[in-house]
Scaffold this active site. Structure first.
Site: not given
Ligand code: GLA
Length: 762
Positions: A503, A573
């Site tokens: 990420d 997301d």
């Molecule tokens: C980001 C990702 C999510 C999740 C969060 C965790 O927003 O896109 O899918 O993994 O971080 O903190």
């Protein structure tokens, strides 16, 4: 519905069993070759096995001709020694004449020839069009006039060396053409052969030129967090369109992809389309200029904003690759070429079908622990899930997003015996194990930051702006690179991990690198990304079984650069299944559906508080690589039964969806309806999804006209979910399905249908 799914599944698994997601079957290439043998190959997919690339130089005319698949690309050296674009488009006949390049004369004293000639790569010095390279020499000279010097053609690569008319600075232009798709890869290397340092202030990979036409349409993709992949489309006019990220990474605001189509009424699958994409995950820029004659130049590479790269004597700077392609099959054809190219030539090989995964994020947030994850793993396994991924919260003092990033040890309260018991349990349940990491970030509330406050991007004595309570580690610094590689290597060496969700949850704010010599500080934009790629490459070499997903708070780091090191991406997301139809639709303009993870999550969804059926959620997610991100602890036995059936149905068709040819039948954007069709590479099957937003005034669902089928073959239709209109036939020719079409009978709100077509043996 159960029996219908099982029936189709049985038929499809029979032919697919050698190409399992675990990669233990035939390699995909061997399977493809086998699949072509003795079959009529569907027209929809580039014929990898038969294609070859051809690069030739005509000494008399001083022209270079690059040809592959359905594409010819021709350039030449003109009387000034400039490199000039001559043709890019549908493949020409071998005997078709290509006249030698002729520099333009300039149409007035305001339009000098250097600006009018469609050049392949041009240095700055009085230019008014966007230059490919701009250099400041120590004496203040900023004039750079590049002329052809020599070339070589080796290993399917054309290298052309250009040199300034007086200074010992060369630029080597590199050209490759992909045999299967005709997609070109272009880049440039700037070499300082002088005995003094110089500063490169602008470095693009290439210029693509298109001839005069007053009916060009431009498409590109814009977005924001949880609202990525909006397709923008409109006529090109004289002037300049700048697509750019100044954020330090790719960004979801604009993606480094464009497509230009000739014609006022673009259709999905007909028309001439030129497209391009940058292979770079840092700040970038693509300029689309149209001059008064309606000619188009597209220039792309590092953004010149805040750019300065110091080249000591003997040093070089190489640009990212700028890929460009042409399709006579409309924007749909352009997408399909890119999809094929990404799957076969960009992502790490061999590229395996994506396993169905479960991810804990929406179920447990940061509140992960051994017992809770094991309970979820048991439930996930019962659905047929193949990979269990524990998301954020497992490391350091990570209770929420205020602390812990940077401290990559397993949290001893949550996992007193480390990760091993959970990983063993996941394996015992027949799944592999994946883990979330965010390696380039640090919370100020962390041991790492307390120890190394100088490891983040910053300007001395200035504020350090936090985003999601975190700062960006300066990966350009050698000790930071070593730390990041070191903890990831240790994590992967000590634990049986098959997958990392990598990420990257914020953009840069103060891009300072105070520890570097003054003249090198702005190199941070390039060196950060090069070190990121270096870490990924080293990890993959040392841990070849580990797969990686690129995530950036959703889809903010998806590009052809990062895709050389990762197996899949997280597009957004936003997991609302209705919003996802548009998000996924936009994504596929530039990237393959199989690279796109799509989770089924809970209803009502957190994003819009919208309620939808589990079946609808599954069908939306099944358009990409299926995942489940719901809180399984709240599911009813009925939910489990539905999910189990849907997972099985997905596995039976996933190869067609992930690796097949995508046809966008009805766009979900600003529409009550949406539909996509995927045709298997060998044409043996097609998978169709149809979605209805809300019935209005009793309107029926529009007739679905399928595409990409073999006209003469007979296909049988198998309804998997939803309903067809009364009297629908079950067996007919490809022509019937494409021209008579299929009447889907969807009514109500948020309804969906899913059916497959199977080609019958002759
Ligand atoms: C980001 C990702 C999510 C999740 C969060 C965790 O927003 O896109 O899918 O993994 O971080 O903190």
């Amino acid at each position: 519905m159960a029996s219908r799914i099982l029936c189709a599944r049985k038929r499809m698994t029979r032919s697919r069993r050698n190409n399992r997601a675990d990669g233990r079957g035939l390699s995909f290439r061997r399977w493809l070759t086998a699949a072509f043998c003795g079959l009529t190959v569907a027209v929809s997919w580039p014929a990898t096995a038969q294609s070859s690339a051809d690069i030739r130089y005509d000494q008399a005319a001083r022209t270079f001709r690059l040809e592959a698949a359905d594409v010819s690309y021709v350039l030449g050296v003109n009387q000034e020694g400039e490199l000039q674009s001559l043709y890019w488009g549908k493949r020409l006949r071998p005997a078709d004449p290509i006249p030698a390049a002729q520099a333009d004369k300039g149409t007035s004293s305001f339009e000098l020839p250097v600006n009018e000639t469609p050049q392949e790569f041009v240095g700055w010095g009085g230019l008014v069009v966007v230059p490919d390279v701009k250099i400041t020499f120590p004496d203040g000279n900023r004039d750079l006039v590049l002329r052809y010097v020599s070339h070589s053609i080796q290993n399917n690569t054309l290298s052309i060396t250009m040199k300034d008319i007086s200074r010992d600075v060369t630029v080597v232009l590199l050209y490759q053409i992909d045999a299967a798709t005709g997609i070109l890869a272009r880049s440039a290397r700037i070499d300082n052969h002088t005995n003094a340092p110089l500063t490169v202030e602008q470095a693009f990979a290439a210029t693509w030129n298109l001839p005069a036409s007053n009916d060009y349409q431009l498409r590109y993709l814009t977005g924001r967090w949880a609202g990525e992949w909006n397709l923008q489309q409109g006529p090109l006019h004289p002037g300049k369109v700048v697509l750019e990220s100044q954020r330090g990474s790719t960004s979801d605001e604009v993606n480094p992809w464009f497509a230009i189509e000739r014609g006022n009424e673009p259709d999905q699958d007909t028309g001439n389309v030129w497209f391009g994409a940058l292979g770079w995950s840092g700040s970038w820029q693509i300029n689309i200029e149209q001059d008064w004659q309606h000619r188009v130049r597209v220039t792309g590479g590092y953004t010149p904003f805040d750019f300065a790269y110091h080249l000591a004597p003997g040093d070089s700077l190489e640009t990212p690759k700028f890929y460009g392609g042409y399709s006579a099959g409309g924007i749909g054809g352009a997408s399909r070429l890119l999809h094929h190219f990404e799957l076969e030539s960009i992502v790490p090989q061999p590229h395996r079908l994506r396993p169905v995964l479960y991810n804990s994020w929406e179920a447990t947030g940061f509140d992960v622990n051994e017992a809770g994850q094991e309970a979820l793993a048991e439930k996930a396994a019962s659905l047929g899930v193949e990979r269990f991924v524990m998301d954020d919260g497992w490391f350091g003092e990570r209770k929420d997003d205020h602390a812990g990033l940077g401290d990559w040890y397993v949290n001893p309260q949550k996992f007193p015996q480390g990760l091993k018991p959970l990983i063993d349990k996941v394996h015992a349940l027949g799944m592999d194990f994946g883990l979330w990491v965010e390696p380039e970030m640090v919370n100020p509330d962390s041991e790492l930051y307390r120890k190394h406050p100088d490891w983040v991007l910053n300007f001395s004595g200035r504020p350090r702006t936090e985003g999601r309570n975190q700062l960006v580690l300066n990966l350009a610094q050698p000790e930071v690179r070593a730390y990041v590689y070191g903890f990831l290597d240790k994590l992967l060496s000590e634990n049986d991990i098959a997958f990392l969700k990598w990420d990257y949850n914020r953009n840069w704010a103060e891009p300072g690198w105070p520890a570097a010599p003054l003249e090198e500080q702005k190199e941070v934009y390039v060196r950060f990304v090069e070190n990121l790629y270096g870490i990924l490459a080293e990890l993959r070499a040392k841990h070849p079984h580990v797969e990686i997903e690129s995530c950036s708070g959703g889809g903010a780091r998806v590009d052809l650069g990062i895709l050389r090191y990762v197996d899949e991406v997280w597009p957004s997301d936003n997991t609302d299944p209705f919003d996802r139809l548009s998000i996924q639709n936009g994504f596929t303009y530039a990237y393959a559906p199989g690279l796109m993870m799509a989770w089924v999550t809970d209803s009502p969804n957190w994003m819009n508080n919208r309620s939808t059926s589990l079946e609808y959620r599954f069908l939306s997610s099944m358009q990409g690589s299926l995942g489940i991100g719901a809180n399984l602890n709240k599911w009813t036995p009925d939910d489990f039964a539905t999910a189990k059936k849907m997972v099985a149905a997905y596995k039976a068709v996933r190869e067609t969806i992930q690796d097949g040819s995508l046809y966008r039948l009805i766009s979900p954007v600003a529409n009550e309806y949406a539909a996509t069709e995927s045709v298997a590479r060998d044409g043996h099957a097609a998978v169709v999804f149809a979605f209805l937003h809300s019935s209005q005034e009793g309107q029926p669902f529009p007739q679905l006209y399928l595409r990409g089928l073999d006209s003469n073959a007979t296909y049988s239709l198998h309804l998997q979910a939803g309903q067809l209109a009364d009297g629908a036939v079950e067996r007919a020719s490809g022509d019937y399905w494409m021209h008579h079409g299929v009447a889907v009978a969807l009514r109500g709100d948020f309804q969906a249908a899913f059916f497959t077509l199977e080609r019958e043996a002759n």
